[in-house]
Design a protein around this motif. Structure first.
Motif, mmCIF file in Angstrom:
data_model
loop_
_atom_site.group_PDB
_atom_site.id
_atom_site.type_symbol
_atom_site.label_atom_id
_atom_site.label_comp_id
_atom_site.label_asym_id
_atom_site.label_seq_id
_atom_site.Cartn_x
_atom_site.Cartn_y
_atom_site.Cartn_z
ATOM 1 N N ARG A 26 50.909 -60.937 11.843
ATOM 2 C CA ARG A 26 52.366 -61.088 11.737
ATOM 3 C C ARG A 26 53.064 -59.753 11.930
ATOM 4 N NH1 ARG A 26 56.529 -60.918 8.274
ATOM 5 N NH2 ARG A 26 55.324 -60.011 6.573
ATOM 6 N N ARG A 27 52.416 -58.706 11.489
ATOM 7 C CA ARG A 27 52.994 -57.362 11.619
ATOM 8 C C ARG A 27 52.593 -56.692 12.942
ATOM 9 N NH1 ARG A 27 55.518 -55.615 7.239
ATOM 10 N NH2 ARG A 27 55.301 -56.840 5.321
ATOM 11 N N SER A 61 52.297 -50.886 5.664
ATOM 12 C CA SER A 61 53.379 -50.962 6.651
ATOM 13 C C SER A 61 54.577 -50.131 6.223
ATOM 14 C CB SER A 61 53.799 -52.421 6.847
ATOM 15 O OG SER A 61 52.755 -53.155 7.442
ATOM 16 N N THR A 76 51.307 -54.828 3.124
ATOM 17 C CA THR A 76 52.729 -54.475 3.236
ATOM 18 C C THR A 76 52.964 -53.018 2.841
ATOM 19 O OG1 THR A 76 53.350 -56.755 2.750
ATOM 20 C CG2 THR A 76 55.051 -55.080 2.456
ATOM 21 N N SER A 106 60.459 -59.746 0.098
ATOM 22 C CA SER A 106 60.560 -59.403 1.522
ATOM 23 C C SER A 106 61.987 -59.059 1.921
ATOM 24 C CB SER A 106 60.020 -60.558 2.390
ATOM 25 O OG SER A 106 60.776 -61.735 2.160
ATOM 26 N N GLU A 147 48.485 -61.687 7.947
ATOM 27 C CA GLU A 147 49.540 -60.711 7.669
ATOM 28 C C GLU A 147 49.503 -59.561 8.685
ATOM 29 O OE1 GLU A 147 52.868 -59.148 5.684
ATOM 30 O OE2 GLU A 147 51.928 -61.128 5.620
#
Length: 608
Positions: free
Chosen positions: A141-142, A105, A102, A67, A138
């Motif tokens: 969170r995003r 994203s 991820t 991350s 997740e």
């Protein structure tokens, strides 16, 4: 300087393999990670990348490194390198679907919305049940709530259970203020599992903010209770909702239905009727207690219901102006009949106290009242609590007789024997009022300062109001002359000497024109005029407050009381509705708004 820093970083990087001859999966050198994290925190992303880009792929995609490394690549706009790193993580950790989220994203950050959408769709298409919660977390969170929702719904389909992940979805919908879905999910959940009722009530408490939301839920629940009369969860939820809205009449319908279904012998109805009485909805309280008397006269709550029924009727008589003495005498006869049937025992001590109050304050028979209270005090098996409650009332009667020393002696006895308890606080509040009536504001304030911290909210609020009255009206008038006159009037009110009190208020207004107590004086005068049955005079007095900008502190109080007079005393529903609407519009922050809205809806005909 920059080249020097990179040389330092390079020397640290060269030192890392010495500590990592046998790296394990998910491992990264601790000192290097800590240094890189510190660089990242300071925004020195080139140093972060310099430290991490030579590491083996397994270490680059470890929990400790990934991350931080990815964020620095994106901060440097190295989107292709970020994409490669994310793809490497997905390949090396196929079991961890959050890595695939991820990657989407990364596409999004690079401005490729269509690739991001395609990637997230792929995540959902390959989703397994164990991955649902971490993937949804997740997405949340995003800050992608719609994808978190899709994840839970996909998980629900995989589980083949239409209430799976309901708590998570309810929380998600609550956060996004999607009220329609909150209601749909909560009703579906509670229909299948009544054990979820506490959770559902809590979530609805957080989610429902506007009146229209409560109205929608009420309509849904009414329909559900009619279509599924055997499912008590809907009735339980409807009962809770109507209690929240202080619709005690509607709540009583549900409480009776639940009582019959559960064979509760009236306990739930008793509780509801008691709350209705506390909120001065005497009709609902009377209906509730009467139901228990009729259905369970010989049950465990039958005798208590008979007593509480008379108490509710008494409260209604006392607050219907002007007080009808004939109805008071009828109540006295019913109380005495109850005592004849049940006897004078500790269980009927509250009846004796109620009788004493009626004789003292409504029929002006103080000797009879004091004899009744003495019966309670001398009762052989009476509890200490019961005896001291009678002593407090007896102290009130001594105050009626203008014997303050006897009154304070009794209050002080109770205060001492019930220290740090509600009854002790009540006795201390009586002593504070006694000092206030006598014009000893300093002594009154010393009592009130303690009572402001009382555990009972009602006593603490009463103490705070009296304390503020004293403080506000002894600033300019340091001798407290106006306040002494006002306190003397309040003592007359306590003694039920209404005409004398009104005359005292008129004298106060004449002697102290423009005093800071003027608005309080007009407001109290209006209340007394209402008690005397002179409703036009009460309205005229209240309008002196509502029409004068100087009296803004009590404007909402006065307007609400005007509306109540129109509704309850003059029975002018249209005018009352207009005034309640003014309270809602003019004073949105007022403590009366919720009650005004409830009464407005009732007058408008928004019936259940």
């Amino acid at each position: 300087m920059r080249s020097y820093s990179l040389l330092v970083a390079a020397s640290l990087l060269l030192a890392l393999p010495a500590q990592a001859q046998q790296p394990q999966k998910g491992w990264a050198p601790v000192s290097g990670v800590a240094l890189a994290t510190d660089y990242a925190r300071r925004g020195e992303h080139e140093k972060v990348v310099f430290l991490f880009e030579k590491l083996p792929a397994a270490e680059q995609t470890s929990l400790a490194v990934f991350s931080v490394y990815l964020a620095s690549l994106q901060a440097l706009k190295r989107h292709k390198d970020a994409e490669k790193l994310a793809k490497r993580a997905v390949k090396l950790h196929p079991e961890d679907a959050t890595m695939a989220v991820t990657l989407g994203s990364v596409y999004q950050a690079a401005g490729d919305a269509s690739a991001a959408e395609k990637q997230w769709q792929k995540v959902l298409s390959q989703l397994t049940l164990p991955q649902v919660l971490p993937v949804a977390a997740e997405f949340s969170r995003r800050e992608l709530p719609e994808w978190a929702e899709r994840t839970y719904l996909r998980g629900r389909a995989l589980a083949k259970n239409d209430t799976e992940y309901a708590p998570q979805l309810i929380q998600l919908y609550t956060q996004s203020q999607n009220q329609a879905q909150v209601l749909a999910e909560t009703l579906r959940l509670v229909a299948q599992d009544e054990q979820q009722l506490p959770f559902v009530r809590n979530m609805l408490q957080n989610a429902l903010r506007e009146e229209k939301d409560f109205e929608v839920l009420e309509k849904l629940l009414l329909t559900a209770t009619q279509q599924h009369p055997d499912q008590s969860a809907y009735s339980e939820l409807l009962l809770w909702l109507q209690m929240q809205r202080k619709d005690f009449g509607g709540a009583l319908v549900q409480a009776r239905a639940l009582d019959r279904r559960s064979r509760g012998e009236g306990v739930r109805v008793m509780e509801l009727a008691s709350i209705a009485q506390q909120n001065k909805d005497y009709e609902s309280a009377i209906d509730g207690f009467a139901y228990v008397v009729k259905e369970y006269r010989n049950g465990p709550y039958g005798n208590a219901a008979r007593q509480r029924l008379l108490q509710a009727r008494e409260a209604q008589v006392r607050e219907t102006f002007p007080v009808d003495v004939a109805k008071v005498r009828a109540l006295v006869a019913e109380y005495e009949q109850l005592l004849t049937e049940l006897g004078r025992t500790p269980d009927t001590a509250p009846v004796l106290r109620n009788l004493a109050n009626l004789h003292a304050f409504q029929l002006n028979d103080r000797a009879k009242a004091m004899a009744l209270l003495q019966d309670v005090i001398d009762m052989p098996r009476a509890s200490k609590e019961m005896i001291d409650e009678a002593k407090v009332t007896l102290g009130d009667l001594y105050l009626l007789k203008a014997e303050p020393w006897e009154a304070t002696l009794l209050y002080s006895q109770v205060e001492k024997s019930h220290k740090d308890s509600p009854l002790g606080y009540e006795a201390k509040l009586r002593n504070a009022r006694l000092s206030y009536y006598a014009g000893d504001f300093k002594l009154a304030q010393s009592h009130l300062d303690i009572l402001k911290e009382a555990t009972t909210r009602e006593i603490a609020n009463d103490a705070m109001q009296l304390s503020l009255l004293i403080q506000d009206n002894t600033v300019e008038d340091t001798l407290g002359l106006g306040l002494r006159a006002y306190a003397a009037v309040e003592q007359l009110v306590f003694q039920n000497k209404i005409k004398e009190a009104i005359a005292g208020l008129d004298k106060l207004l004449e002697k102290f024109p423009g005093h800071s107590l003027s608005d309080d004086t007009y407001y109290l005068k209006a209340q007394l005029q209402r008690r005397a049955g002179d409703f036009p005079a009460a309205i005229a007095t209240l309008e002196r407050i509502t029409n004068n900008p100087k009296y803004d502190v009590l404007s909402d109080d006065a307007l609400f009381l005007l509306a109540r007079i129109q509704e309850e005393d003059l029975k002018d529903k249209a005018k009352a509705q207009e005034l309640y609407n003014q309270v809602i519009v003019k004073y949105p922050g007022s403590i009366y708004v919720a009650e005004a809205r409830k009464r407005f809806r009732k007058l408008r005909g928004d019936g259940v």
